[in-house]
Design a protein around this motif. Structure first.
Motif, PDB file in Angstrom:
ATOM      1  N   LYS A 198       0.767  -1.391  -0.136  1.00 15.68           N
ATOM      2  CA  LYS A 198       0.010   0.133   0.154  1.00 15.68           C
ATOM      3  C   LYS A 198       0.799   1.055  -0.008  1.00 15.68           C
ATOM      4  O   LYS A 198       0.579   2.330  -0.426  1.00 15.68           O
ATOM      5  CB  LYS A 198      -1.155  -0.066   1.186  1.00 15.68           C
ATOM      6  CG  LYS A 198      -2.135  -0.989   0.888  1.00 15.68           C
ATOM      7  CD  LYS A 198      -3.034  -1.192   2.158  1.00 15.68           C
ATOM      8  CE  LYS A 198      -4.381  -2.012   1.689  1.00 15.68           C
ATOM      9  NZ  LYS A 198      -5.292  -1.947   2.991  1.00 15.68           N
ATOM     10  N   GLU A 199       2.061   1.161   0.507  1.00 13.56           N
ATOM     11  CA  GLU A 199       2.874   2.252   0.447  1.00 13.56           C
ATOM     12  C   GLU A 199       3.225   2.463  -0.977  1.00 13.56           C
ATOM     13  O   GLU A 199       3.471   3.873  -1.329  1.00 13.56           O
ATOM     14  CB  GLU A 199       4.044   2.010   1.314  1.00 13.56           C
ATOM     15  CG  GLU A 199       5.362   2.856   1.111  1.00 13.56           C
ATOM     16  CD  GLU A 199       6.512   2.404   1.856  1.00 13.56           C
ATOM     17  OE1 GLU A 199       7.316   1.952   1.214  1.00 13.56           O
ATOM     18  OE2 GLU A 199       6.655   2.515   2.985  1.00 13.56           O
ATOM     19  N   ALA A 200       3.435   1.746  -1.652  1.00 11.49           N
ATOM     20  CA  ALA A 200       3.723   2.043  -3.427  1.00 11.49           C
ATOM     21  C   ALA A 200       2.329   2.702  -3.885  1.00 11.49           C
ATOM     22  O   ALA A 200       2.744   3.759  -4.694  1.00 11.49           O
ATOM     23  CB  ALA A 200       4.011   0.620  -4.133  1.00 11.49           C
ATOM     24  N   LEU A 201       1.198   2.362  -3.451  1.00  8.58           N
ATOM     25  CA  LEU A 201       0.052   3.299  -4.039  1.00  8.58           C
ATOM     26  C   LEU A 201       0.284   4.665  -3.398  1.00  8.58           C
ATOM     27  O   LEU A 201      -0.254   5.359  -4.220  1.00  8.58           O
ATOM     28  CB  LEU A 201      -1.154   2.449  -3.687  1.00  8.58           C
ATOM     29  CG  LEU A 201      -2.428   2.967  -4.108  1.00  8.58           C
ATOM     30  CD1 LEU A 201      -2.641   3.616  -5.563  1.00  8.58           C
ATOM     31  CD2 LEU A 201      -3.559   2.294  -3.871  1.00  8.58           C
ATOM     32  N   ALA A 202       0.469   4.740  -2.269  1.00  5.41           N
ATOM     33  CA  ALA A 202       0.623   6.126  -1.649  1.00  5.41           C
ATOM     34  C   ALA A 202       1.538   6.923  -2.414  1.00  5.41           C
ATOM     35  O   ALA A 202       1.370   8.104  -2.617  1.00  5.41           O
ATOM     36  CB  ALA A 202       0.794   5.756  -0.135  1.00  5.41           C
ATOM     37  N   ASP A 203       2.791   6.407  -2.712  1.00  5.99           N
ATOM     38  CA  ASP A 203       3.632   7.149  -3.385  1.00  5.99           C
ATOM     39  C   ASP A 203       3.145   7.714  -4.647  1.00  5.99           C
ATOM     40  O   ASP A 203       3.428   8.549  -5.432  1.00  5.99           O
ATOM     41  CB  ASP A 203       4.796   6.325  -3.693  1.00  5.99           C
ATOM     42  CG  ASP A 203       6.061   6.778  -2.472  1.00  5.99           C
ATOM     43  OD1 ASP A 203       6.055   7.826  -2.082  1.00  5.99           O
ATOM     44  OD2 ASP A 203       6.761   5.883  -1.913  1.00  5.99           O
ATOM     45  N   THR A 204       2.585   6.578  -5.326  1.00  4.55           N
ATOM     46  CA  THR A 204       1.958   6.923  -6.700  1.00  4.55           C
ATOM     47  C   THR A 204       0.843   8.309  -6.452  1.00  4.55           C
ATOM     48  O   THR A 204       0.924   9.023  -7.438  1.00  4.55           O
ATOM     49  CB  THR A 204       1.271   5.893  -7.474  1.00  4.55           C
ATOM     50  OG1 THR A 204       2.155   4.840  -7.534  1.00  4.55           O
ATOM     51  CG2 THR A 204       0.579   6.235  -8.658  1.00  4.55           C
ATOM     52  N   VAL A 205       0.078   8.095  -5.549  1.00  2.05           N
ATOM     53  CA  VAL A 205      -1.014   9.173  -5.393  1.00  2.05           C
ATOM     54  C   VAL A 205      -0.083  10.738  -5.249  1.00  2.05           C
ATOM     55  O   VAL A 205      -0.434  11.430  -6.109  1.00  2.05           O
ATOM     56  CB  VAL A 205      -1.587   8.960  -4.177  1.00  2.05           C
ATOM     57  CG1 VAL A 205      -2.658  10.213  -3.666  1.00  2.05           C
ATOM     58  CG2 VAL A 205      -2.720   7.607  -4.538  1.00  2.05           C
ATOM     59  N   TRP A 206       0.945  10.617  -4.288  1.00  4.34           N
ATOM     60  CA  TRP A 206       1.499  11.797  -4.248  1.00  4.34           C
ATOM     61  C   TRP A 206       2.394  12.131  -5.455  1.00  4.34           C
ATOM     62  O   TRP A 206       2.351  13.568  -5.613  1.00  4.34           O
ATOM     63  CB  TRP A 206       2.538  11.654  -2.923  1.00  4.34           C
ATOM     64  CG  TRP A 206       1.817  11.743  -1.546  1.00  4.34           C
ATOM     65  CD1 TRP A 206       1.858  10.511  -0.631  1.00  4.34           C
ATOM     66  CD2 TRP A 206       0.783  12.225  -1.044  1.00  4.34           C
ATOM     67  NE1 TRP A 206       0.971  10.688   0.350  1.00  4.34           N
ATOM     68  CE2 TRP A 206       0.405  11.688   0.194  1.00  4.34           C
ATOM     69  CE3 TRP A 206       0.249  13.393  -1.505  1.00  4.34           C
ATOM     70  CZ2 TRP A 206      -0.606  12.430   0.726  1.00  4.34           C
ATOM     71  CZ3 TRP A 206      -0.690  14.021  -0.786  1.00  4.34           C
ATOM     72  CH2 TRP A 206      -1.273  13.403   0.751  1.00  4.34           C
ATOM     73  N   ASP A 207       2.737  11.179  -6.330  1.00  6.74           N
ATOM     74  CA  ASP A 207       3.547  11.567  -7.595  1.00  6.74           C
ATOM     75  C   ASP A 207       2.695  12.285  -8.276  1.00  6.74           C
ATOM     76  O   ASP A 207       3.053  13.193  -8.988  1.00  6.74           O
ATOM     77  CB  ASP A 207       3.898  10.340  -8.032  1.00  6.74           C
ATOM     78  CG  ASP A 207       5.120   9.730  -7.448  1.00  6.74           C
ATOM     79  OD1 ASP A 207       5.868  10.338  -6.511  1.00  6.74           O
ATOM     80  OD2 ASP A 207       5.470   8.467  -7.823  1.00  6.74           O
TER      81      ASP A 207
END
Length: 406
Positions: free
Chosen positions: A390-399
């Motif tokens: 879920k951390e990877a999805l979170a980073d994509t959102v902030w990207d």
């Protein structure tokens, strides 16, 4: 040791210095080469032999030790990350003003890697205008300054100023190092100076004193969004509903229960936010009436129907009435069928900038450590995020959020 990420753990002179031993243990056991650089006053709380034994490296506080190795320059130059925990008001002031009267402050001046400060002090010191200005200065320069936790302080005092838990500080450090590695050494504080609001968890709508209408949301995705935003330099307000998880380091946490309470907290925090990410699962309906006593089962009788009324549509409300024109609003859509079609329709109806759409079910998403989604954008863009942490999805959102910020 050559291939291990090199971390400098700075320790300043506060009672919370003993907690840095746990942070040091987590860093070393996870494969990091750690050099501890305490201040002279920090050694009044935890002695040099402890730091040396736990890190496996020599410990010194003065620039005059091992002068031939030029430690006041070399330690900072060779670091992949510098983390100061605890960071006292005095240490923050010195760092903000570029003072360098010992090995730690010299290291901070020479470091060209990410720097994380984990403040710990009494509430009055944290809230003093001088400290607030020093924190703002450090954040403007790209440093990650965590928000202190709320809790028991020295003596009988309680309030904001407690050192965040070591495991939470470690998670921030781990993510900062990961981001730096992916960026090939570049600074990664792309949310520095920004205030973001994240909602997490699931609301509960009381039926009677012992029952409620709720959902399966664990809040893990919202917490991942909060943690990654902190690691990218943002000031984070996390509004959590019924997660039962410890507060993430560096975030201001507001605890709520119902959809109405969540709306009130979101509207208040969003008034000064650059971005709002609504990851919480908000109940669409609530009971029209609350039974003050437990609803009893009656022999031979079917239960009375429960009348429901609509809860406020928080995502649509904050999208339509933004605090300022360039505020970025992100929603989440948990769908069970026609996932993308329903997601596109929800994006249009809600009026947000981005919508994270994922398929949910009995064994999908809720409570899991992994997620898979597609991020839809109001301008027609689609960004698929493959199954993973879920951390990877979170980073994509902030990207996707970062370049949209005014």
């Amino acid at each position: 040791m050559v291939d291990k990420p090199k971390v400098v753990l700075g320790v300043s002179g506060g009672i919370a210095a003993y907690k840095a031993c746990e942070l040091l243990r987590r860093l070393t056991e996870s494969g990091h080469a750690v050099r501890v650089v305490p201040t002279a006053s920090a050694l009044q709380f935890v002695g040099a032999p402890t730091w040396s034994a736990l890190s496996g490296n020599p410990v010194s506080t003065q620039v005059w030790d091992d002068v031939h190795e030029v430690p006041h320059v070399r330690i900072g130059q060779g670091a992949d990350l510098v983390v100061v925990a605890p960071a006292t008001a005095d240490l923050l002031a010195k760092a903000a003003h570029g003072l360098a009267d010992d090995l730690l402050t010299n290291t901070l001046l020479t470091a060209r890697c990410p720097v994380v400060f984990a403040p710990a002090m009494h509430t009055e010191m944290w809230e003093h205008p001088a400290t607030r200005q020093n924190v703002a200065t450090l954040r403007e320069r790209g440093a990650v300054v965590l928000e202190p936790a709320v809790g028991r302080l020295t003596g009988v005092d309680t309030g904001k100023g407690r050192l965040p838990e070591p495991e939470e500080i470690f998670e921030v450090c781990r993510h900062v190092l990961k981001r730096r590695s992916l960026a090939r050494g570049a600074a990664t504080g792309d949310l520095a100076g920004r205030h973001v609001v994240v909602s997490a968890g699931g609301t509960r709508e009381p039926l009677d004193p012992v029952r409620y209408l709720g959902n399966r949301s664990s809040g893990k995705q919202g917490y991942a969004l909060a943690r990654t935003a902190v690691a990218r330099g943002a000031r984070v307000t996390l509004i959590e509903a019924n997660t039962g998880m410890p507060d993430p380091a560096g975030a201001d946490v507001v605890h709520v229960g119902t959809a109405v309470q969540l709306r009130e907290a979101v509207l208040k925090a969003a008034a000064e936010a650059d971005a709002v990410v609504m990851a919480a699962a908000v109940a669409d309906f609530r009971p029209a009436a609350y039974a003050t006593g437990k609803i009893k089962k009656k022999e031979g009788q079917e239960p009375e129907p429960i009348a429901l009324v609509r809860n406020p549509d928080i995502l649509a409300e904050i999208s339509a009435e933004r605090a300022r024109p360039d505020q970025v609003i992100v929603g989440f859509a948990a769908e069970t069928d026609d996932v993308l079609a329903n997601g596109r329709d929800k994006l249009r109806r809600k009026g947000c900038d981005l919508l994270v759409v994922n398929e949910v079910g009995e064994r999908k998403t809720f409570g899991a450590e992994e997620n898979e989604a597609v991020v839809l954008a109001a301008d027609g863009g689609e960004t698929p995020v493959p199954y993973g942490p879920k951390e990877a999805l979170a980073d994509t959102v902030w990207d996707l959020v970062a370049p949209r910020l005014g």
